[in-house]
Design an enzyme around this catalytic site. Structure first.
Site, mmCIF file in Angstrom:
data_model
loop_
_atom_site.group_PDB
_atom_site.id
_atom_site.type_symbol
_atom_site.label_atom_id
_atom_site.label_comp_id
_atom_site.label_asym_id
_atom_site.label_seq_id
_atom_site.Cartn_x
_atom_site.Cartn_y
_atom_site.Cartn_z
ATOM 1 N N TYR A 122 56.573 38.885 46.632
ATOM 2 C CA TYR A 122 56.674 39.625 47.889
ATOM 3 C C TYR A 122 57.854 39.156 48.747
ATOM 4 O O TYR A 122 58.069 39.667 49.845
ATOM 5 C CB TYR A 122 55.393 39.453 48.707
ATOM 6 N N ASP B 10 46.516 39.470 47.236
ATOM 7 C CA ASP B 10 46.513 40.891 47.599
ATOM 8 C C ASP B 10 45.463 41.632 46.774
ATOM 9 O O ASP B 10 44.614 42.352 47.297
ATOM 10 C CB ASP B 10 47.922 41.454 47.322
ATOM 11 N N LYS C 120 47.491 31.697 38.257
ATOM 12 C CA LYS C 120 47.697 32.123 36.872
ATOM 13 C C LYS C 120 48.633 31.090 36.221
ATOM 14 O O LYS C 120 49.635 31.418 35.579
ATOM 15 C CB LYS C 120 48.292 33.535 36.900
#
Ligand code: NAP
Length: 401
Positions: free
Chosen positions: A152, A291, A219
């Protein structure tokens, strides 16, 4: 010119809130004005009910989104940023993000310009709200999403532009990484600095609010030097700075009276929050995971219409609806204003006006229990009476005790 006495101050890491603070509001696009009217009525009524005339919010309108573009030619005028910088606390409805036109999301810009580095999304259940799971009452956690970095950050180049070609050539020449000719490129920066400050905020919140689990969601099994580093830096920061409060999952120590610090891989976490939501209390995660996870979590407790959010930095905060502008319902006085109202609840907690936050929460609970709700909940609740957006706001006011 603003009266200095009514300005919120931030000194020695403490927010100092006067009795008549200025609060900036951005009503938002689409359904924003309907939602804002209902929300402001609830906020002002609750403050009056609790403090009579001793305390009062002085609302200051700032422009952003379509309204700003129409009036100033800018989607996010500098004046709006200046107002929030000066007055420190704001609340906003949803804003339109024009897709694929090269205009950065206004929401993302606000967060970055004011360095609102944590996006905080509490996810809790209100009795009576329709839910797709059997035990929604077990859902009660708060997501701390990193708000300034990750994919982002806005560092990206469109495919087949000279910039994308240049970056692609650099990667090939310097590192031997060959990308397809038609590649678009985005950069995923994740830093120790941003990870640590988010971790501190989440752990302080857990300590203050007696939450006994803090989970890093990442992750890192695939993206080792970004997401994996996020988890490592976060856990190290917890160990180094909050040792007396925490215990790690792998440590063979008593968990009695301590905050359990653990981590979960992002994809597995999506099933965890559905199958065993009560095992999670505070979730700390990079921007993109956060998000996705926030919206999925909101779905468990009634959807985005019921989900509040806050963007918080050091001494600055903007509280916001988590849903979009729902343009097809604009000016129909129809949608659910709860997301902004519950964001206001977070705002009152942030200001230290907890009595106001509590009275609003109890009134919302009662209004939903009475099955007097907006269309989105009514269509899923048997025997419910559908109220307009403004009527729902008024019902909350009528149910304040
Ligand atoms: P959206 O505005 O969130 O609407 C999608 C659907 O969610 C609506 O059609 C409606 O469902 C439901 N919904 C949204 N708000 C609701 C409310 N207050 N009460 C009840 N139901 C509500 O998403 P979108 O259509 O994808 O996005 C529209 C615009 O908003 C875009 O410009 C987008 O960029 C922007 N956006 C802004 C923000 C923000 O400002 N924070 C966040 C997301 C999107 P039903 O049709 O089923 O009734």
């Amino acid at each position: 010119m603003f009266d200095e006495k009514s300005k919120i101050k931030f000194e020695n890491n403490n927010l100092i809130v006067p009795d008549t603070p200025y609060i900036v509001f951005i009503e938002g696009d689409g359904t924003g004005p309907d939602i804002w009217r209902a929300s402001q009525l609830v906020f002002d009524s609750a403050v009056k009910k609790v403090y009579e005339n001793k305390r009062k919010i002085q609302w200051v309108e700032a422009l952003a989104g379509e309204k700003a573009f129409k009036e100033t030619g800018k989607w996010l005028p500098e004046k709006t940023l200046e107002l929030i910088r000066e007055l420190r606390v704001g609340i906003k409805g949803p804003l339109t993000t024009p897709v694929g036109k090269g205009i950065r999301s206004i929401n993302v810009a606000l967060r970055q310009e004011l360095d609102l580095y944590a996006c905080i999304r509490p996810v809790r259940y209100f009795d009576g709200v329709p839910s797709p799971i059997k035990h929604p009452e077990k859902v009660d956690f708060v997501i701390f999403r990193e708000n300034t970095e990750d994919l982002y950050a806005g560092i990206e180049w469109q495919a087949e532009t000279p910039e994308a070609k240049k970056v692609s050539e650099f990667l090939f020449k310097e590192f031997g990484k060959k990308l397809p000719d038609t590649v678009g490129i985005g950069i995923k920066p994740i830093s120790k600095f941003a990870t640590e400050r988010l971790t501190r905020m989440a752990l302080k919140y857990a300590i203050k609010n007696k939450k006994n689990v803090v989970t890093f969601v990442h992750k890192g099994n695939i993206m080792k030097f970004t997401e994996g580093a996020f988890k490592n830096w976060g856990v190290e920061c917890a160990k180094n700075e909050f040792r007396e409060y925490i215990v790690l999952e792998e440590e063979n120590l008593s968990k009695e009276g301590k905050i359990l610090v653990n981590d979960r891989i992002a994809d597995a976490m999506f099933q965890q929050i559905i199958l065993r939501p009560d095992e999670y209390k505070v979730i700390v995660t990079p921007n993109l995971n956060g998000d996705y996870l926030s919206d999925a979590a909101a779905a468990l407790v009634g959807g985005l219409g019921m989900a509040p959010g806050a963007n918080i930095g050091d001494g600055y905060a903007v509280f916001e609806a988590t849903h979009g502008t729902a343009p097809k319902y604009a000016n129909l006085d129809k949608v659910n204003p709860s997301s902004v109202i519950l964001s206001g609840v977070m705002m009152f907690e942030y200001l230290g006006w907890n009595e106001v936050a509590n009275i609003i929460i109890r009134a919302i609970e009662k209004t939903i229990k009475n099955k007097t709700v907006t269309y989105d909940l009514a269509r899923q609740m048997e025997g419910a009476k559908e109220l307009k957006c403004s009527e729902f706001g008024q019902a909350i006011v009528d149910n304040m005790e």
